[in-house]
Design a protein around this motif. Structure first.
Motif, PDB file in Angstrom:
ATOM      1  N   LEU A   1      41.643  39.171  42.152  1.00 57.06           N
ATOM      2  CA  LEU A   1      42.394  38.425  43.171  1.00 57.06           C
ATOM      3  C   LEU A   1      41.494  37.540  44.014  1.00 57.06           C
ATOM      4  CD1 LEU A   1      44.953  41.199  44.008  1.00 57.06           C
ATOM      5  CD2 LEU A   1      45.519  38.928  43.163  1.00 57.06           C
ATOM      6  N   VAL A   2      40.274  37.969  44.243  1.00 52.56           N
ATOM      7  CA  VAL A   2      39.314  37.128  44.974  1.00 52.56           C
ATOM      8  C   VAL A   2      39.014  35.864  44.159  1.00 52.56           C
ATOM      9  CG1 VAL A   2      36.903  37.007  45.725  1.00 52.56           C
ATOM     10  CG2 VAL A   2      38.312  38.942  46.394  1.00 52.56           C
ATOM     11  N   VAL A   3      38.874  36.040  42.857  1.00 55.82           N
ATOM     12  CA  VAL A   3      38.666  34.881  41.969  1.00 55.82           C
ATOM     13  C   VAL A   3      39.879  33.952  42.048  1.00 55.82           C
ATOM     14  CG1 VAL A   3      38.472  34.176  39.539  1.00 55.82           C
ATOM     15  CG2 VAL A   3      37.082  36.057  40.401  1.00 55.82           C
ATOM     16  N   LEU A   4      41.068  34.543  42.041  1.00 58.38           N
ATOM     17  CA  LEU A   4      42.297  33.741  42.078  1.00 58.38           C
ATOM     18  C   LEU A   4      42.493  33.065  43.432  1.00 58.38           C
ATOM     19  CD1 LEU A   4      44.672  36.042  40.002  1.00 58.38           C
ATOM     20  CD2 LEU A   4      43.726  33.846  39.317  1.00 58.38           C
ATOM     21  N   GLU A   5      41.981  33.677  44.481  1.00 59.50           N
ATOM     22  CA  GLU A   5      42.037  33.058  45.814  1.00 59.50           C
ATOM     23  C   GLU A   5      41.272  31.741  45.792  1.00 59.50           C
ATOM     24  OE1 GLU A   5      43.496  34.179  48.689  1.00 59.50           O
ATOM     25  OE2 GLU A   5      42.348  33.353  50.358  1.00 59.50           O
ATOM     26  N   ASP A   6      40.114  31.780  45.148  1.00 57.96           N
ATOM     27  CA  ASP A   6      39.290  30.585  45.018  1.00 57.96           C
ATOM     28  C   ASP A   6      39.994  29.548  44.135  1.00 57.96           C
ATOM     29  OD1 ASP A   6      36.553  29.434  43.266  1.00 57.96           O
ATOM     30  OD2 ASP A   6      36.739  29.200  45.435  1.00 57.96           O
ATOM     31  N   ALA A   7      40.599  30.011  43.050  1.00 57.30           N
ATOM     32  CA  ALA A   7      41.345  29.107  42.162  1.00 57.30           C
ATOM     33  C   ALA A   7      42.487  28.463  42.921  1.00 57.30           C
ATOM     34  CB  ALA A   7      41.884  29.877  40.958  1.00 57.30           C
ATOM     35  N   PHE A   8      43.124  29.243  43.794  1.00 56.17           N
ATOM     36  CA  PHE A   8      44.239  28.712  44.576  1.00 56.17           C
ATOM     37  C   PHE A   8      43.774  27.576  45.486  1.00 56.17           C
ATOM     38  CE2 PHE A   8      48.344  28.646  46.434  1.00 56.17           C
ATOM     39  CZ  PHE A   8      48.160  28.336  47.774  1.00 56.17           C
TER      40      PHE A   8
END
Lengths: 233, 230
Positions: free
Chosen positions: B135-142
């Motif tokens: 989710l931290v990775v996806l936060e950055d992707a977001f």
């Protein structure tokens, strides 16, 4: 602005080869950066921080990762020699079968390669079941893409190169011409295509590489057999 | 082609089936939902998806299309005159597809792992840690995809919003069953906000059922997961 294309790959990666073939079919010039996966470059890690894998296509400084996605990107950016069908249903089928190839066919063939005895017998049956679907797909067609090589041919392309190498190493016929006539013919047609032919990695190097990859599995099996023998005697 | 009969073999418990239903809502396309009991698969499902035997299956004019992300793209291409699901720029499309594949590869598996762990605190903690990393990775992707707007897709929900948002249902189930909050404000503030916007979107509202409705199914599903096999 002049187009700048770079491809990060290894000499043998079957996923990278998909992109090499696609770029060739589209007639695109690019720079190759050969990676050593035991010692990945800072650039590769910067361009693919998530998976740290090849291939990565960098177009005007922007990286695209995952080989099948790269194929779609190439097809959508450069319209000559289309790789995917226009029709949405046929496109969906191509995407579906490409994923099936990576998720099911490749692992099942790999299982045959690394196993022995009863386990290998079962792996062969599973692989044959998967290959039957591909045989069906080729009915009435020279290539999965129809008359010319397309996305799905590139997705399955590893088979035309790798299967005979694995067969040689394990001394087994996986794609028997009598059982898979269409698939066998496809493998020849694909391999003989002038675009594809000149991109194959050197066969002797591939045999050497895959023999080495198989070693640990043979060793494991030998140790198990030795243990079983000593337990029973 | 767009006027042929549209059926979806799906279920309100499946995040993958939810994707298809959200997409049809975005496009304002009517479809018949054939509710599947995934614990007792129907002949229709097995015939329509002999390879994976899974939902969703879209049946459009008698032809089945399987795999939720393949279906999303199909819907976008067939009903092209409706609001777009994928971005128009090839690079943005590649990025959306990349992260959707990442979500399927990583996020689903850790959710299952959390549910399977049950009372095994060590296992559960390890799975939760993995989920947090994803989710931290996806936060950055977001941050990169949204460019300051409400959704991954910009001002409207798109492919990547649907890919991740469909899992919010199970995020809530995990919260209720395992006492774990996967998307929380201090760790992934942007995703936390995004989740609220997504859930409130008109195309999503009637697709994601109330968490309580799902709990009954979830309990049976989890019991099966935790059963030792063989």
């Amino acid at each position: 602005m002049a187009e700048e294309l770079k491809l990060f790959r290894t000499w043998s990666s079957r996923y990278s080869l998909r992109v090499v073939n696609a770029l060739k079919i589209k007639g695109l010039e690019y720079e190759t950066i050969l990676e050593d996966l035991q010692n990945k470059s800072a650039s590769l890690l910067e361009y693919n921080p998530t998976h740290k894998k090849v291939p990565v296509l960098v177009h005007n400084g922007k990286p695209i990762c995952e080989s099948l996605l790269i194929l779609e990107y190439i097809d959508e950016t450069w319209k000559q020699h289309p790789l995917l069908p226009q029709d949405p249903y046929l496109k969906a089928m191509a995407r579906f079968w490409a994923k099936f190839g990576d998720d099911k066919v490749l692992p099942s063939i790999w299982s045959v390669f690394i196993s022995q005895g009863q386990e290998q017998e079962e792996a062969i049956a599973l692989a044959a079941g998967n290959l039957k679907f591909l045989e069906e797909l080729l009915k009435g067609k020279k290539f999965f893409g129809g008359e010319t090589i397309g996305y799905l041919d590139l997705a399955f392309g590893w088979m035309a190169n790798l299967i005979s190498i694995l067969e040689e190493i394990v001394d087994l016929k996986l794609v028997d011409r009598k059982i898979f006539p269409l698939l066998s013919e496809w493998m020849n047609s694909f391999s003989d295509d002038p675009v594809i032919k000149e991109c194959w990695p050197p066969r002797n190097k591939m045999v050497e590489k895959f023999k080495a990859m198989r070693e640990p599995y043979l060793k494991e099996l030998h140790e198990t057999e030795v243990m079983q023998f000593s337990l029973s005697s | 082609m767009g006027s042929e009969e549209v059926k979806v073999i799906g279920s309100c418990v499946s995040p993958f089936a939810a994707r298809t239903m959200i997409a049809f809502n975005i496009k304002c396309i009517e479809y018949e939902l054939i509710e599947e009991n995934i614990l007792n698969k129907s002949d229709l499902l097995l015939k329509s998806n002999p390879i994976y035997k899974k939902i969703p299956v879209l049946i459009h004019g008698q032809r089945p299309i399987c795999e939720s992300l393949v279906i999303l793209q199909y819907i976008d291409e067939v009903w092209a005159s409706g609001p777009p699901i994928l971005p128009s720029d090839p690079y943005d499309r590649a990025i959306a597809r990349f992260w959707a594949a990442y979500i399927d590869d990583k996020f689903f598996a850790v959710q299952v792992a959390i549910l399977k762990a049950g009372g095994e605190e060590g296992q559960k903690a390890a799975a939760v840690e993995k989920a947090t990393q994803v989710l931290v990775v996806l936060e950055d992707a977001f941050t990169k995809c949204s460019k300051g707007r409400k959704f991954f897709g910009g001002d409207r929900i798109g492919y990547l919003d649907i890919a991740l948002g469909s899992f919010l249902l199970w995020v809530r189930v995990i919260h209720k069953m395992c006492g774990v909050s996967l998307i929380y404000e201090c760790k992934t503030p942007k995703l936390f906000q995004w989740a609220q916007h997504f859930s409130a979107d008109a195309a999503v509202q009637d697709v994601l059922p109330e968490t309580d409705k799902l709990l009954e199914f979830a309990q049976v599903f989890v019991a099966k997961l935790r059963k030792p096999s063989g």
